[in-house]
Motif scaffolding. Structure first.
Motif, PDB file in Angstrom:
ATOM      1  N   LEU A 180      29.632  51.615  43.441  1.00 35.42           N
ATOM      2  CA  LEU A 180      30.000  52.934  42.930  1.00 35.42           C
ATOM      3  C   LEU A 180      30.225  53.893  44.094  1.00 35.42           C
ATOM      4  O   LEU A 180      29.774  53.640  45.213  1.00 35.42           O
ATOM      5  N   PRO A 181      30.904  55.021  43.842  1.00 38.57           N
ATOM      6  CA  PRO A 181      31.166  55.982  44.918  1.00 38.57           C
ATOM      7  C   PRO A 181      29.895  56.466  45.629  1.00 38.57           C
ATOM      8  O   PRO A 181      29.928  56.762  46.821  1.00 38.57           O
ATOM      9  N   ASP A 182      28.759  56.493  44.905  1.00 34.57           N
ATOM     10  CA  ASP A 182      27.514  56.960  45.527  1.00 34.57           C
ATOM     11  C   ASP A 182      26.794  55.855  46.296  1.00 34.57           C
ATOM     12  O   ASP A 182      25.690  56.049  46.802  1.00 34.57           O
ATOM     13  N   GLY A 183      27.425  54.668  46.389  1.00 35.61           N
ATOM     14  CA  GLY A 183      26.843  53.566  47.139  1.00 35.61           C
ATOM     15  C   GLY A 183      26.001  52.629  46.286  1.00 35.61           C
ATOM     16  O   GLY A 183      25.661  51.529  46.715  1.00 35.61           O
ATOM     17  N   GLU A 184      25.653  53.065  45.080  1.00 36.68           N
ATOM     18  CA  GLU A 184      24.884  52.201  44.173  1.00 36.68           C
ATOM     19  C   GLU A 184      25.775  51.044  43.725  1.00 36.68           C
ATOM     20  O   GLU A 184      26.989  51.102  43.840  1.00 36.68           O
ATOM     21  N   GLU A 185      25.133  50.001  43.185  1.00 36.29           N
ATOM     22  CA  GLU A 185      25.881  48.858  42.693  1.00 36.29           C
ATOM     23  C   GLU A 185      25.690  48.751  41.186  1.00 36.29           C
ATOM     24  O   GLU A 185      24.630  49.060  40.668  1.00 36.29           O
ATOM     25  N   THR A 186      26.732  48.332  40.490  1.00 40.49           N
ATOM     26  CA  THR A 186      26.646  48.106  39.051  1.00 40.49           C
ATOM     27  C   THR A 186      27.366  46.802  38.740  1.00 40.49           C
ATOM     28  O   THR A 186      28.136  46.298  39.548  1.00 40.49           O
ATOM     29  N   MET A 187      27.111  46.280  37.549  1.00 34.25           N
ATOM     30  CA  MET A 187      27.745  45.039  37.133  1.00 34.25           C
ATOM     31  C   MET A 187      28.800  45.337  36.074  1.00 34.25           C
ATOM     32  O   MET A 187      28.656  46.279  35.294  1.00 34.25           O
ATOM     33  N   GLY A 188      29.847  44.545  36.078  1.00 31.92           N
ATOM     34  CA  GLY A 188      30.896  44.667  35.079  1.00 31.92           C
ATOM     35  C   GLY A 188      31.350  43.287  34.646  1.00 31.92           C
ATOM     36  O   GLY A 188      31.337  42.346  35.442  1.00 31.92           O
ATOM     37  N   THR A 189      31.753  43.177  33.393  1.00 30.90           N
ATOM     38  CA  THR A 189      32.232  41.907  32.854  1.00 30.90           C
ATOM     39  C   THR A 189      33.748  41.962  32.729  1.00 30.90           C
ATOM     40  O   THR A 189      34.289  42.882  32.103  1.00 30.90           O
ATOM     41  N   VAL A 190      34.421  40.984  33.305  1.00 28.82           N
ATOM     42  CA  VAL A 190      35.873  40.909  33.212  1.00 28.82           C
ATOM     43  C   VAL A 190      36.237  40.514  31.780  1.00 28.82           C
ATOM     44  O   VAL A 190      35.761  39.510  31.261  1.00 28.82           O
ATOM     45  N   LEU A 191      37.057  41.352  31.133  1.00 26.55           N
ATOM     46  CA  LEU A 191      37.495  41.065  29.769  1.00 26.55           C
ATOM     47  C   LEU A 191      38.849  40.374  29.742  1.00 26.55           C
ATOM     48  O   LEU A 191      39.092  39.501  28.913  1.00 26.55           O
ATOM     49  N   ALA A 192      39.746  40.795  30.633  1.00 21.46           N
ATOM     50  CA  ALA A 192      41.097  40.232  30.654  1.00 21.46           C
ATOM     51  C   ALA A 192      41.687  40.395  32.050  1.00 21.46           C
ATOM     52  O   ALA A 192      41.392  41.362  32.755  1.00 21.46           O
ATOM     53  N   VAL A 193      42.543  39.456  32.428  1.00 22.49           N
ATOM     54  CA  VAL A 193      43.219  39.497  33.727  1.00 22.49           C
ATOM     55  C   VAL A 193      44.706  39.334  33.486  1.00 22.49           C
ATOM     56  O   VAL A 193      45.137  38.389  32.812  1.00 22.49           O
ATOM     57  N   GLU A 194      45.485  40.281  33.986  1.00 22.14           N
ATOM     58  CA  GLU A 194      46.941  40.189  33.922  1.00 22.14           C
ATOM     59  C   GLU A 194      47.457  40.244  35.349  1.00 22.14           C
ATOM     60  O   GLU A 194      46.690  40.414  36.289  1.00 22.14           O
ATOM     61  N   ASP A 195      48.769  40.106  35.525  1.00 24.26           N
ATOM     62  CA  ASP A 195      49.344  40.072  36.861  1.00 24.26           C
ATOM     63  C   ASP A 195      48.972  41.294  37.696  1.00 24.26           C
ATOM     64  O   ASP A 195      48.616  41.166  38.856  1.00 24.26           O
ATOM     65  N   ASP A 196      49.045  42.484  37.081  1.00 24.35           N
ATOM     66  CA  ASP A 196      48.854  43.697  37.871  1.00 24.35           C
ATOM     67  C   ASP A 196      47.616  44.507  37.487  1.00 24.35           C
ATOM     68  O   ASP A 196      47.358  45.555  38.047  1.00 24.35           O
ATOM     69  N   ARG A 197      46.850  44.028  36.497  1.00 19.19           N
ATOM     70  CA  ARG A 197      45.667  44.804  36.092  1.00 19.19           C
ATOM     71  C   ARG A 197      44.550  43.892  35.601  1.00 19.19           C
ATOM     72  O   ARG A 197      44.793  42.754  35.175  1.00 19.19           O
ATOM     73  N   VAL A 198      43.324  44.443  35.661  1.00 10.46           N
ATOM     74  CA  VAL A 198      42.132  43.722  35.207  1.00 10.46           C
ATOM     75  C   VAL A 198      41.358  44.675  34.301  1.00 10.46           C
ATOM     76  O   VAL A 198      41.154  45.835  34.647  1.00 10.46           O
ATOM     77  N   LEU A 199      40.949  44.193  33.149  1.00 12.62           N
ATOM     78  CA  LEU A 199      40.165  44.997  32.215  1.00 12.62           C
ATOM     79  C   LEU A 199      38.688  44.622  32.413  1.00 12.62           C
ATOM     80  O   LEU A 199      38.324  43.449  32.302  1.00 12.62           O
ATOM     81  N   VAL A 200      37.860  45.634  32.749  1.00 12.92           N
ATOM     82  CA  VAL A 200      36.451  45.392  33.063  1.00 12.92           C
ATOM     83  C   VAL A 200      35.568  46.234  32.139  1.00 12.92           C
ATOM     84  O   VAL A 200      35.812  47.426  31.950  1.00 12.92           O
ATOM     85  N   ASP A 201      34.544  45.593  31.595  1.00 15.37           N
ATOM     86  CA  ASP A 201      33.591  46.262  30.707  1.00 15.37           C
ATOM     87  C   ASP A 201      32.312  46.541  31.497  1.00 15.37           C
ATOM     88  O   ASP A 201      31.633  45.626  31.950  1.00 15.37           O
ATOM     89  N   PHE A 202      31.984  47.835  31.645  1.00 19.14           N
ATOM     90  CA  PHE A 202      30.788  48.237  32.376  1.00 19.14           C
ATOM     91  C   PHE A 202      29.605  48.513  31.448  1.00 19.14           C
ATOM     92  O   PHE A 202      28.559  48.989  31.899  1.00 19.14           O
ATOM     93  N   ASN A 203      29.744  48.225  30.153  1.00 16.28           N
ATOM     94  CA  ASN A 203      28.609  48.309  29.235  1.00 16.28           C
ATOM     95  C   ASN A 203      27.608  47.218  29.608  1.00 16.28           C
ATOM     96  O   ASN A 203      27.993  46.141  30.074  1.00 16.28           O
ATOM     97  N   HIS A 204      26.315  47.469  29.372  1.00 21.29           N
ATOM     98  CA  HIS A 204      25.319  46.416  29.553  1.00 21.29           C
ATOM     99  C   HIS A 204      25.664  45.301  28.570  1.00 21.29           C
ATOM    100  O   HIS A 204      26.063  45.581  27.432  1.00 21.29           O
TER     101      HIS A 204
END
Length: 151
Positions: free
Chosen positions: A102-126
């Motif tokens: 994260l911008p403040d230097g902390e780390e978070t986890m995200g789950t990849v929902l979908a991958v396309e050629d130019d974009r990735v959809l990521v879910d940051f919900n627990h």
């Protein structure tokens, strides 16, 4: 002498298991019990409430609503990110859980929902948000020696 009971500020050691209501296991301490102080932020408040009053050897099983556990799923935590934000050689696929800084230097986890050629959809919900969770706990030890005396 009566066995001490868990209360705010108690240092406790417990075995616990989290599962979904269909029995799918989400977490189990297994052979490594957790030791923490109630109120220090290690456990969610809803989990801590389930432990208050337990004495060593006692067990508790209860089902927590999403609000008592990790909250409801929030649509605003699903983010579309440019594929260029990820290393070119990374093999991204739906279901992967990745660490993000994260911008403040902390780390978070995200789950990849979908991958396309130019974009990735990521879910940051627990991963357990929006779910009822069954919490099974067995209290192993309760240490109240650091608590102030009541006299």
């Amino acid at each position: 002498m009566p066995r001490p009971e868990a209360m705010p500020g108690s240092t406790i050691t417990l075995d616990f298991r989290l599962s979904l209501t269909d029995g799918t296991e989400a977490f189990d301490t297994g052979d490594e019990p957790l030791t923490c102080t109630l109120g220090d932020g290690t456990l969610l408040p809803g989990l801590e409430l389930a432990l208050y009053g337990l004495r060593p050897g006692e067990e508790q099983t209860l089902t927590l609503t999403p609000e008592q556990a990790w909250g409801e799923r929030r649509q605003e935590l699903i983010k579309e990110m440019p594929r260029s934000n990820f290393p070119a050689d990374s093999e991204l696929e739906a279901g992967q859980i990745l660490a993000f800084r994260l911008p403040d230097g902390e780390e978070t986890m995200g789950t990849v929902l979908a991958v396309e050629d130019d974009r990735v959809l990521v879910d940051f919900n627990h991963p357990l948000s929006g779910q009822e969770v069954v919490f099974q706990a067995k209290m192993l030890e309760v240490d109240n020696s650091a608590l102030p005396d009541d006299d």
